[in-house]
Design a protein around this motif. Structure first.
Motif, PDB file in Angstrom:
ATOM      1  N   PRO A   1       0.814  -1.219   0.000  1.00 33.37           N
ATOM      2  CA  PRO A   1       0.000   0.000   0.000  1.00 33.37           C
ATOM      3  C   PRO A   1       0.848   1.271   0.000  1.00 33.37           C
ATOM      4  CG  PRO A   1      -0.269  -1.236   2.070  1.00 33.37           C
ATOM      5  CD  PRO A   1       0.741  -1.962   1.252  1.00 33.37           C
ATOM      6  N   ALA A   2       0.285   2.334  -0.531  1.00 31.39           N
ATOM      7  CA  ALA A   2       0.948   3.640  -0.508  1.00 31.39           C
ATOM      8  C   ALA A   2       1.255   4.012   0.933  1.00 31.39           C
ATOM      9  CB  ALA A   2       0.059   4.698  -1.154  1.00 31.39           C
ATOM     10  N   GLY A   3       2.430   4.608   1.147  1.00 30.43           N
ATOM     11  CA  GLY A   3       2.818   5.028   2.480  1.00 30.43           C
ATOM     12  C   GLY A   3       3.453   3.928   3.312  1.00 30.43           C
ATOM     13  N   LYS A   4       3.700   2.766   2.722  1.00 36.61           N
ATOM     14  CA  LYS A   4       4.326   1.642   3.422  1.00 36.61           C
ATOM     15  C   LYS A   4       5.542   1.170   2.637  1.00 36.61           C
ATOM     16  CE  LYS A   4       1.486   1.161   6.875  1.00 36.61           C
ATOM     17  NZ  LYS A   4       1.953   1.325   8.255  1.00 36.61           N
ATOM     18  N   VAL A   5       6.476   0.510   3.330  1.00 38.19           N
ATOM     19  CA  VAL A   5       7.648  -0.071   2.679  1.00 38.19           C
ATOM     20  C   VAL A   5       7.823  -1.505   3.152  1.00 38.19           C
ATOM     21  CG1 VAL A   5       8.852   2.147   2.417  1.00 38.19           C
ATOM     22  CG2 VAL A   5       9.276   0.747   4.449  1.00 38.19           C
ATOM     23  N   ILE A   6       8.609  -2.256   2.410  1.00 37.74           N
ATOM     24  CA  ILE A   6       8.964  -3.631   2.762  1.00 37.74           C
ATOM     25  C   ILE A   6      10.398  -3.839   2.280  1.00 37.74           C
ATOM     26  CG2 ILE A   6       8.086  -4.588   0.591  1.00 37.74           C
ATOM     27  CD1 ILE A   6       7.042  -7.012   2.237  1.00 37.74           C
ATOM     28  N   THR A   7      11.097  -4.795   2.879  1.00 36.13           N
ATOM     29  CA  THR A   7      12.490  -5.017   2.499  1.00 36.13           C
ATOM     30  C   THR A   7      12.595  -6.041   1.368  1.00 36.13           C
ATOM     31  OG1 THR A   7      12.928  -6.816   4.055  1.00 36.13           O
ATOM     32  CG2 THR A   7      13.225  -4.555   4.882  1.00 36.13           C
ATOM     33  N   TYR A   8      13.731  -6.012   0.687  1.00 38.73           N
ATOM     34  CA  TYR A   8      14.003  -6.984  -0.366  1.00 38.73           C
ATOM     35  C   TYR A   8      13.902  -8.409   0.188  1.00 38.73           C
ATOM     36  CZ  TYR A   8      15.960  -3.035  -2.996  1.00 38.73           C
ATOM     37  OH  TYR A   8      16.138  -1.840  -3.641  1.00 38.73           O
TER      38      TYR A   8
ATOM     39  N   ALA B   1       6.266  11.674  -1.303  1.00 38.49           N
ATOM     40  CA  ALA B   1       4.982  12.059  -1.893  1.00 38.49           C
ATOM     41  C   ALA B   1       3.839  11.230  -1.313  1.00 38.49           C
ATOM     42  CB  ALA B   1       5.029  11.907  -3.416  1.00 38.49           C
ATOM     43  N   GLU B   2       4.174  10.055  -0.768  1.00 40.14           N
ATOM     44  CA  GLU B   2       3.163   9.190  -0.146  1.00 40.14           C
ATOM     45  C   GLU B   2       3.110   9.364   1.368  1.00 40.14           C
ATOM     46  OE1 GLU B   2       3.417   5.597  -3.432  1.00 40.14           O
ATOM     47  OE2 GLU B   2       4.081   5.187  -1.394  1.00 40.14           O
ATOM     48  N   GLY B   3       3.871  10.334   1.889  1.00 42.45           N
ATOM     49  CA  GLY B   3       3.844  10.612   3.312  1.00 42.45           C
ATOM     50  C   GLY B   3       4.868   9.858   4.143  1.00 42.45           C
ATOM     51  N   VAL B   4       5.777   9.129   3.480  1.00 43.06           N
ATOM     52  CA  VAL B   4       6.823   8.402   4.207  1.00 43.06           C
ATOM     53  C   VAL B   4       7.962   9.378   4.513  1.00 43.06           C
ATOM     54  CG1 VAL B   4       8.515   6.522   4.085  1.00 43.06           C
ATOM     55  CG2 VAL B   4       6.233   6.214   3.096  1.00 43.06           C
ATOM     56  N   GLU B   5       8.367   9.436   5.771  1.00 40.37           N
ATOM     57  CA  GLU B   5       9.482  10.297   6.155  1.00 40.37           C
ATOM     58  C   GLU B   5      10.795   9.596   5.825  1.00 40.37           C
ATOM     59  OE1 GLU B   5       9.042  11.454  10.290  1.00 40.37           O
ATOM     60  OE2 GLU B   5       6.863  11.485   9.998  1.00 40.37           O
TER      61      GLU B   5
ATOM     62  N   ALA C   1      11.984   4.767   8.896  1.00 41.26           N
ATOM     63  CA  ALA C   1      11.720   4.079  10.167  1.00 41.26           C
ATOM     64  C   ALA C   1      10.839   2.864   9.893  1.00 41.26           C
ATOM     65  CB  ALA C   1      11.039   5.025  11.147  1.00 41.26           C
ATOM     66  N   LEU C   2      11.462   1.677   9.872  1.00 38.43           N
ATOM     67  CA  LEU C   2      10.707   0.456   9.574  1.00 38.43           C
ATOM     68  C   LEU C   2       9.622   0.192  10.620  1.00 38.43           C
ATOM     69  CD1 LEU C   2      13.426  -2.028   8.264  1.00 38.43           C
ATOM     70  CD2 LEU C   2      11.639  -0.862   6.961  1.00 38.43           C
ATOM     71  N   ASP C   3       9.880   0.562  11.875  1.00 32.16           N
ATOM     72  CA  ASP C   3       8.867   0.307  12.899  1.00 32.16           C
ATOM     73  C   ASP C   3       7.590   1.111  12.640  1.00 32.16           C
ATOM     74  OD1 ASP C   3      10.250   2.670  13.477  1.00 32.16           O
ATOM     75  OD2 ASP C   3      10.063   2.431  15.635  1.00 32.16           O
ATOM     76  N   LYS C   4       7.711   2.199  11.899  1.00 30.14           N
ATOM     77  CA  LYS C   4       6.562   3.053  11.606  1.00 30.14           C
ATOM     78  C   LYS C   4       5.940   2.756  10.237  1.00 30.14           C
ATOM     79  CE  LYS C   4       5.242   7.930  11.559  1.00 30.14           C
ATOM     80  NZ  LYS C   4       5.717   9.312  11.765  1.00 30.14           N
ATOM     81  N   TYR C   5       6.769   2.447   9.233  1.00 28.77           N
ATOM     82  CA  TYR C   5       6.285   2.356   7.853  1.00 28.77           C
ATOM     83  C   TYR C   5       6.285   0.949   7.247  1.00 28.77           C
ATOM     84  CZ  TYR C   5       6.580   7.414   8.010  1.00 28.77           C
ATOM     85  OH  TYR C   5       6.411   8.732   8.340  1.00 28.77           O
ATOM     86  N   ARG C   6       6.781  -0.044   7.987  1.00 28.65           N
ATOM     87  CA  ARG C   6       6.864  -1.406   7.415  1.00 28.65           C
ATOM     88  C   ARG C   6       5.475  -1.953   7.129  1.00 28.65           C
ATOM     89  NH1 ARG C   6      10.451  -4.640  10.622  1.00 28.65           N
ATOM     90  NH2 ARG C   6      11.901  -4.859   8.901  1.00 28.65           N
ATOM     91  N   TRP C   7       5.336  -2.527   5.925  1.00 28.52           N
ATOM     92  CA  TRP C   7       4.102  -3.203   5.550  1.00 28.52           C
ATOM     93  C   TRP C   7       4.215  -4.652   5.982  1.00 28.52           C
ATOM     94  CZ3 TRP C   7       3.274  -6.416   0.811  1.00 28.52           C
ATOM     95  CH2 TRP C   7       1.936  -6.817   0.667  1.00 28.52           C
ATOM     96  N   GLN C   8       3.196  -5.132   6.677  1.00 28.32           N
ATOM     97  CA  GLN C   8       3.181  -6.526   7.107  1.00 28.32           C
ATOM     98  C   GLN C   8       1.940  -7.190   6.535  1.00 28.32           C
ATOM     99  OE1 GLN C   8       3.740  -5.991  11.380  1.00 28.32           O
ATOM    100  NE2 GLN C   8       5.910  -6.306  11.070  1.00 28.32           N
ATOM    101  N   PRO C   9       2.127  -7.876   5.410  1.00 32.86           N
ATOM    102  CA  PRO C   9       0.973  -8.488   4.744  1.00 32.86           C
ATOM    103  C   PRO C   9       0.342  -9.589   5.567  1.00 32.86           C
ATOM    104  CG  PRO C   9       3.028  -9.139   3.681  1.00 32.86           C
ATOM    105  CD  PRO C   9       3.370  -8.153   4.748  1.00 32.86           C
TER     106      PRO C   9
END
Length: 103
Positions: A19-26, A83-87, A95-103
């Motif tokens: 989702p927009a505003g989230k990240v995940i690692t390789y 642009a998606e609000g991720v700092e 900050a993975l604790d704030k933005y990590r996506w956990q499917p």
């Protein structure tokens, strides 16, 4: 002809679901795709995306929560995330604790 469920296609499916505003690692993508030791290959698949691809590749970061790209690509990824609000810090960390996506 490629197999209907190739590693590359599984990566594309996972990345398209972030989702927009989230990240995940390789590495997390590699694990979700069934190949937990294939983090570098995930990077290779994303690097070879065709020009104009709408896949949100910019939502994928390294295991430290940092942008692995250099130069213009780093700025492009940072701009897309912001642009998606991720700092993103000046040195490209998220900050993975704030933005990590956990499917």
């Amino acid at each position: 002809m490629a197999q209907p469920d190739s590693f590359q296609q599984r990566i594309w499916q996972i990345v398209s679901a972030i989702p927009a505003g989230k990240v995940i690692t390789y590495g997390e993508i590699a694990q979700l795709a069934g190949s937990p030791r294939a983090a570098r290959q995930v990077g290779g698949v994303l690097k070879r995306l065709p020009a104009g691809s709408t896949l949100p590749w910019h939502r994928v970061v390294n295991r430290y929560g940092a942008i692995s790209l250099q130069g213009d690509d780093l700025f492009r990824q940072r701009d897309a995330l912001e642009a998606e609000g991720v700092e993103v810090t000046d040195d490209g960390r998220i900050a993975l604790d704030k933005y990590r996506w956990q499917p």
